[in-house]
Scaffold this motif. Structure first.
Motif, PDB file in Angstrom:
ATOM      1  N   CYS A   7      44.100   4.839 -67.687  1.00  0.00           N
ATOM      2  CA  CYS A   7      44.711   6.136 -67.382  1.00  0.00           C
ATOM      3  C   CYS A   7      44.830   6.950 -68.675  1.00  0.00           C
ATOM      4  CB  CYS A   7      46.089   5.937 -66.752  1.00  0.00           C
ATOM      5  SG  CYS A   7      46.931   7.477 -66.377  1.00  0.00           S
ATOM      6  N   GLY A   8      44.167   8.089 -68.679  1.00  0.00           N
ATOM      7  CA  GLY A   8      44.251   8.990 -69.827  1.00  0.00           C
ATOM      8  C   GLY A   8      45.166  10.147 -69.510  1.00  0.00           C
ATOM      9  N   ARG A   9      45.331  11.014 -70.479  1.00  0.00           N
ATOM     10  CA  ARG A   9      46.194  12.183 -70.235  1.00  0.00           C
ATOM     11  C   ARG A   9      45.876  13.267 -71.254  1.00  0.00           C
ATOM     12  NH1 ARG A   9      48.554  12.822 -75.250  1.00  0.00           N
ATOM     13  NH2 ARG A   9      50.219  11.384 -75.721  1.00  0.00           N
ATOM     14  N   PHE A  10      46.274  14.488 -70.877  1.00  0.00           N
ATOM     15  CA  PHE A  10      46.230  15.609 -71.805  1.00  0.00           C
ATOM     16  C   PHE A  10      47.605  16.242 -71.756  1.00  0.00           C
ATOM     17  CE2 PHE A  10      44.950  20.197 -72.607  1.00  0.00           C
ATOM     18  CZ  PHE A  10      44.802  20.021 -73.970  1.00  0.00           C
ATOM     19  N   ALA A  11      48.169  16.506 -72.917  1.00  0.00           N
ATOM     20  CA  ALA A  11      49.578  16.903 -72.975  1.00  0.00           C
ATOM     21  C   ALA A  11      49.777  18.088 -73.908  1.00  0.00           C
ATOM     22  CB  ALA A  11      50.416  15.705 -73.436  1.00  0.00           C
ATOM     23  N   PRO A  12      49.278  19.257 -73.515  1.00  0.00           N
ATOM     24  CA  PRO A  12      49.397  20.396 -74.435  1.00  0.00           C
ATOM     25  C   PRO A  12      50.821  20.924 -74.547  1.00  0.00           C
ATOM     26  CG  PRO A  12      48.488  21.120 -72.335  1.00  0.00           C
ATOM     27  CD  PRO A  12      48.617  19.623 -72.246  1.00  0.00           C
ATOM     28  N   SER A  13      51.137  21.456 -75.716  1.00  0.00           N
ATOM     29  CA  SER A  13      52.372  22.223 -75.879  1.00  0.00           C
ATOM     30  C   SER A  13      52.028  23.667 -75.546  1.00  0.00           C
ATOM     31  CB  SER A  13      52.860  22.136 -77.328  1.00  0.00           C
ATOM     32  OG  SER A  13      53.058  20.793 -77.682  1.00  0.00           O
ATOM     33  N   PRO A  14      52.890  24.342 -74.777  1.00  0.00           N
ATOM     34  CA  PRO A  14      52.544  25.716 -74.373  1.00  0.00           C
ATOM     35  C   PRO A  14      52.838  26.731 -75.471  1.00  0.00           C
ATOM     36  CG  PRO A  14      54.571  25.029 -73.317  1.00  0.00           C
ATOM     37  CD  PRO A  14      54.123  23.862 -74.153  1.00  0.00           C
ATOM     38  N   THR A  15      52.126  26.573 -76.568  1.00  0.00           N
ATOM     39  CA  THR A  15      52.364  27.462 -77.715  1.00  0.00           C
ATOM     40  C   THR A  15      51.284  28.528 -77.825  1.00  0.00           C
ATOM     41  OG1 THR A  15      51.228  25.818 -79.067  1.00  0.00           O
ATOM     42  CG2 THR A  15      53.620  25.745 -79.067  1.00  0.00           C
ATOM     43  N   GLY A  38      38.795   5.657 -64.251  1.00  0.00           N
ATOM     44  CA  GLY A  38      40.251   5.685 -64.371  1.00  0.00           C
ATOM     45  C   GLY A  38      40.877   6.997 -63.948  1.00  0.00           C
ATOM     46  N   LEU A  39      42.187   7.058 -64.132  1.00  0.00           N
ATOM     47  CA  LEU A  39      42.978   8.238 -63.771  1.00  0.00           C
ATOM     48  C   LEU A  39      43.139   9.145 -64.986  1.00  0.00           C
ATOM     49  CD1 LEU A  39      45.802   6.265 -61.942  1.00  0.00           C
ATOM     50  CD2 LEU A  39      43.936   7.545 -60.848  1.00  0.00           C
ATOM     51  N   TRP A  40      43.468  10.390 -64.696  1.00  0.00           N
ATOM     52  CA  TRP A  40      43.705  11.341 -65.787  1.00  0.00           C
ATOM     53  C   TRP A  40      44.887  12.211 -65.413  1.00  0.00           C
ATOM     54  CZ3 TRP A  40      42.489  16.754 -66.983  1.00  0.00           C
ATOM     55  CH2 TRP A  40      42.502  17.020 -68.351  1.00  0.00           C
ATOM     56  N   ARG A  41      45.885  12.258 -66.287  1.00  0.00           N
ATOM     57  CA  ARG A  41      47.137  12.972 -65.995  1.00  0.00           C
ATOM     58  C   ARG A  41      47.279  14.203 -66.888  1.00  0.00           C
ATOM     59  NH1 ARG A  41      48.612  10.041 -61.569  1.00  0.00           N
ATOM     60  NH2 ARG A  41      49.057   7.864 -62.051  1.00  0.00           N
ATOM     61  N   LEU A  42      48.081  15.128 -66.390  1.00  0.00           N
ATOM     62  CA  LEU A  42      48.407  16.318 -67.191  1.00  0.00           C
ATOM     63  C   LEU A  42      49.909  16.383 -67.399  1.00  0.00           C
ATOM     64  CD1 LEU A  42      46.281  19.297 -65.854  1.00  0.00           C
ATOM     65  CD2 LEU A  42      46.239  18.282 -68.130  1.00  0.00           C
ATOM     66  N   ARG A  43      50.270  16.889 -68.566  1.00  0.00           N
ATOM     67  CA  ARG A  43      51.699  17.034 -68.869  1.00  0.00           C
ATOM     68  C   ARG A  43      51.859  18.265 -69.757  1.00  0.00           C
ATOM     69  NH1 ARG A  43      52.632  12.038 -71.157  1.00  0.00           N
ATOM     70  NH2 ARG A  43      52.710  12.606 -73.338  1.00  0.00           N
ATOM     71  N   GLY A  73      47.575  13.464 -59.508  1.00  0.00           N
ATOM     72  CA  GLY A  73      49.030  13.573 -59.395  1.00  0.00           C
ATOM     73  C   GLY A  73      49.524  14.900 -59.923  1.00  0.00           C
ATOM     74  N   PRO A  74      50.817  15.140 -59.749  1.00  0.00           N
ATOM     75  CA  PRO A  74      51.380  16.424 -60.172  1.00  0.00           C
ATOM     76  C   PRO A  74      51.437  16.543 -61.696  1.00  0.00           C
ATOM     77  CG  PRO A  74      53.094  14.955 -59.359  1.00  0.00           C
ATOM     78  CD  PRO A  74      51.804  14.232 -59.164  1.00  0.00           C
ATOM     79  N   VAL A  75      51.455  17.775 -62.161  1.00  0.00           N
ATOM     80  CA  VAL A  75      51.649  18.034 -63.595  1.00  0.00           C
ATOM     81  C   VAL A  75      53.097  17.689 -63.936  1.00  0.00           C
ATOM     82  CG1 VAL A  75      51.691  19.849 -65.361  1.00  0.00           C
ATOM     83  CG2 VAL A  75      49.949  19.900 -63.532  1.00  0.00           C
ATOM     84  N   LEU A  76      53.290  16.983 -65.029  1.00  0.00           N
ATOM     85  CA  LEU A  76      54.655  16.659 -65.464  1.00  0.00           C
ATOM     86  C   LEU A  76      55.108  17.713 -66.473  1.00  0.00           C
ATOM     87  CD1 LEU A  76      56.448  14.106 -64.856  1.00  0.00           C
ATOM     88  CD2 LEU A  76      55.892  13.375 -67.171  1.00  0.00           C
ATOM     89  N   TRP A  77      56.261  18.293 -66.224  1.00  0.00           N
ATOM     90  CA  TRP A  77      56.813  19.312 -67.127  1.00  0.00           C
ATOM     91  C   TRP A  77      57.956  18.673 -67.906  1.00  0.00           C
ATOM     92  CZ3 TRP A  77      55.019  24.520 -67.155  1.00  0.00           C
ATOM     93  CH2 TRP A  77      54.028  24.781 -66.210  1.00  0.00           C
ATOM     94  N   GLN A  78      57.817  18.631 -69.211  1.00  0.00           N
ATOM     95  CA  GLN A  78      58.857  17.953 -69.994  1.00  0.00           C
ATOM     96  C   GLN A  78      60.206  18.656 -69.897  1.00  0.00           C
ATOM     97  OE1 GLN A  78      57.277  17.172 -73.979  1.00  0.00           O
ATOM     98  NE2 GLN A  78      56.704  15.126 -73.275  1.00  0.00           N
ATOM     99  N   SER A  79      60.202  19.944 -69.615  1.00  0.00           N
ATOM    100  CA  SER A  79      61.481  20.659 -69.514  1.00  0.00           C
ATOM    101  C   SER A  79      62.308  20.152 -68.329  1.00  0.00           C
ATOM    102  CB  SER A  79      61.238  22.164 -69.384  1.00  0.00           C
ATOM    103  OG  SER A  79      60.351  22.415 -68.314  1.00  0.00           O
ATOM    104  N   GLU A  80      61.662  19.418 -67.408  1.00  0.00           N
ATOM    105  CA  GLU A  80      62.399  18.889 -66.241  1.00  0.00           C
ATOM    106  C   GLU A  80      62.754  17.415 -66.406  1.00  0.00           C
ATOM    107  OE1 GLU A  80      59.766  19.721 -62.990  1.00  0.00           O
ATOM    108  OE2 GLU A  80      59.950  21.887 -63.278  1.00  0.00           O
ATOM    109  N   ARG A  81      62.543  16.867 -67.606  1.00  0.00           N
ATOM    110  CA  ARG A  81      62.645  15.421 -67.771  1.00  0.00           C
ATOM    111  C   ARG A  81      63.862  15.004 -68.601  1.00  0.00           C
ATOM    112  NH1 ARG A  81      60.437  11.536 -65.645  1.00  0.00           N
ATOM    113  NH2 ARG A  81      59.672  10.555 -67.548  1.00  0.00           N
ATOM    114  N   ALA A 174      60.139  12.127 -76.260  1.00  0.00           N
ATOM    115  CA  ALA A 174      59.632  12.628 -74.978  1.00  0.00           C
ATOM    116  C   ALA A 174      58.242  12.064 -74.683  1.00  0.00           C
ATOM    117  CB  ALA A 174      59.607  14.158 -75.003  1.00  0.00           C
ATOM    118  N   VAL A 175      57.394  12.005 -75.704  1.00  0.00           N
ATOM    119  CA  VAL A 175      56.012  11.566 -75.473  1.00  0.00           C
ATOM    120  C   VAL A 175      55.963  10.093 -75.057  1.00  0.00           C
ATOM    121  CG1 VAL A 175      55.393  10.844 -77.831  1.00  0.00           C
ATOM    122  CG2 VAL A 175      53.689  11.933 -76.425  1.00  0.00           C
ATOM    123  N   VAL A 176      56.830   9.295 -75.659  1.00  0.00           N
ATOM    124  CA  VAL A 176      56.842   7.854 -75.363  1.00  0.00           C
ATOM    125  C   VAL A 176      57.375   7.596 -73.943  1.00  0.00           C
ATOM    126  CG1 VAL A 176      58.168   5.791 -75.976  1.00  0.00           C
ATOM    127  CG2 VAL A 176      56.879   7.003 -77.727  1.00  0.00           C
TER     128      VAL A 176
END
Ligand code: GLU
Length: 306
Positions: A7-15, A38-43, A73-81, A174-176
């Motif tokens: 499972c991979g992921r991409f986790a950009p900061s909205p800057t 495999g799977l690929w997630r967004l955050r 799966g859904p995009v994970l928003w760190q502001s909701e975590r 947060a990333v961990v």
């Protein structure tokens, strides 16, 4: 025990908008995950309101969709975590692995900004919370691209921040927490984050979380030893013409350009890329861009070649 589905992921900061370096990391991590079935997630890593640019997250998600890089799966928003980060922090505080710290930046200046013990002269209303890094906290890991790595986190980093004095959650915590929550097994990202990995492994160990494999993609350089100039690095990629952009990134990822020649549609190109992808060809050293490599059709705002 069977190993988990990769499972991979991409986790950009909205800057800002997606620039070539971030899309390279997104495509690289997507290819590595999908090539292995495999799977690929967004955050969206929007835990730092002062650095968040309004509308940037939506623009990033739209650009990824235009490039066909669809996530599972859904995009994970760190502001909701916040609750998940607080739960992890509580575990560390209860175990004595985290502590409340009143030290200010100026008080830590004498030790080069590195925290080894509290030197605060007075309590402050807004203390930070730090992770305690004992002496001899040397972390070893094997980077998928760069081979064996090590860092003495005590000497080189010191006790690092988990929750900032302004109340924001620190990237490292947060990333961990989120890589574990999203079941990420392969972290593919830019080499500018190589230096954070040892801290993240210490946190994973302290929280009893699985340690993913790390692959740090090289940085894009515009001259030997020069990081991509701010102007070039900040130019957004042109999502209205995804095929030429993906072909250019494919070549920058060390893959055989001819493998994609026959693909004329986005789904065909992505499908072919998935199958033809060869992780052993990924570049291990920073990528020196040939002159003009980032001009039209790659960027929204093509620079005229000099
Ligand atoms: N949010 C980070 C960035 O945009 C990336 C974090 C990561 O990949 O671990 O630079």
């Amino acid at each position: 025990m069977t190993s988990p589905i990769p499972c991979g992921r991409f986790a950009p900061s909205p800057t800002g908008l997606l620039h070539p370096g971030s899309l390279l990391a997104a495509f690289g991590s997507w290819l590595l995950a999908r090539h292995h079935g495999g799977l690929w997630r967004l955050r969206i890593e929007d835990v730092d309101p002062p650095r968040t640019v309004p509308g940037a997250a939506q623009a990033q998600l739209q650009a990824l969709a235009a490039f066909g890089l669809a996530a599972d799966g859904p995009v994970l928003w760190q502001s909701e975590r916040g609750d998940a980060y607080q739960a992890a922090l509580d575990v560390l505080l209860a175990g004595g692995q985290a502590f409340v710290c009143h030290c200010s930046r100026s008080e830590l200046a004498a030790s080069g900004g590195i925290h080894h013990r509290c030197v605060a002269r007075q309590p402050r209303p807004d203390p930070a919370v730090r992770f305690r890094v004992p002496p001899d906290s040397r972390v070893h890991f094997d980077d998928g691209l760069r081979g064996p790595q090590q860092q003495d986190v005590h000497a080189e980093v010191g006790d690092f921040v988990l929750r900032r004095a302004d109340g924001c959650w620190a990237y490292q915590l947060a990333v961990v927490v989120d890589d574990a929550a999203q079941g990420v097994t392969e972290v593919v990202r830019g080499a500018d984050l190589l230096d954070s990995t040892a801290r993240q492994i210490l946190l994973q160990q302290a929280l009893g979380l699985a340690i993913p494999r790390y692959w740090h993609l090289p940085l894009l350089l515009d001259a030997p030893g020069h990081k991509l100039s701010k102007s070039l690095a900040a130019l957004p990629v042109d999502a209205t013409h995804p095929l030429p952009v993906l072909r250019a990134l494919w070549a920058l990822l060390g893959q055989q350009p001819a493998a994609l020649d026959a693909a004329t549609t986005l789904p065909a190109l992505l499908d072919t890329a998935c199958q033809a992808f060869n992780p052993t060809r990924l570049p291990r050293q920073d990528i020196l861009l040939p002159p003009g490599a980032l001009s039209a059709p790659m960027l929204q705002n093509p620079l005229s070649p000099t």
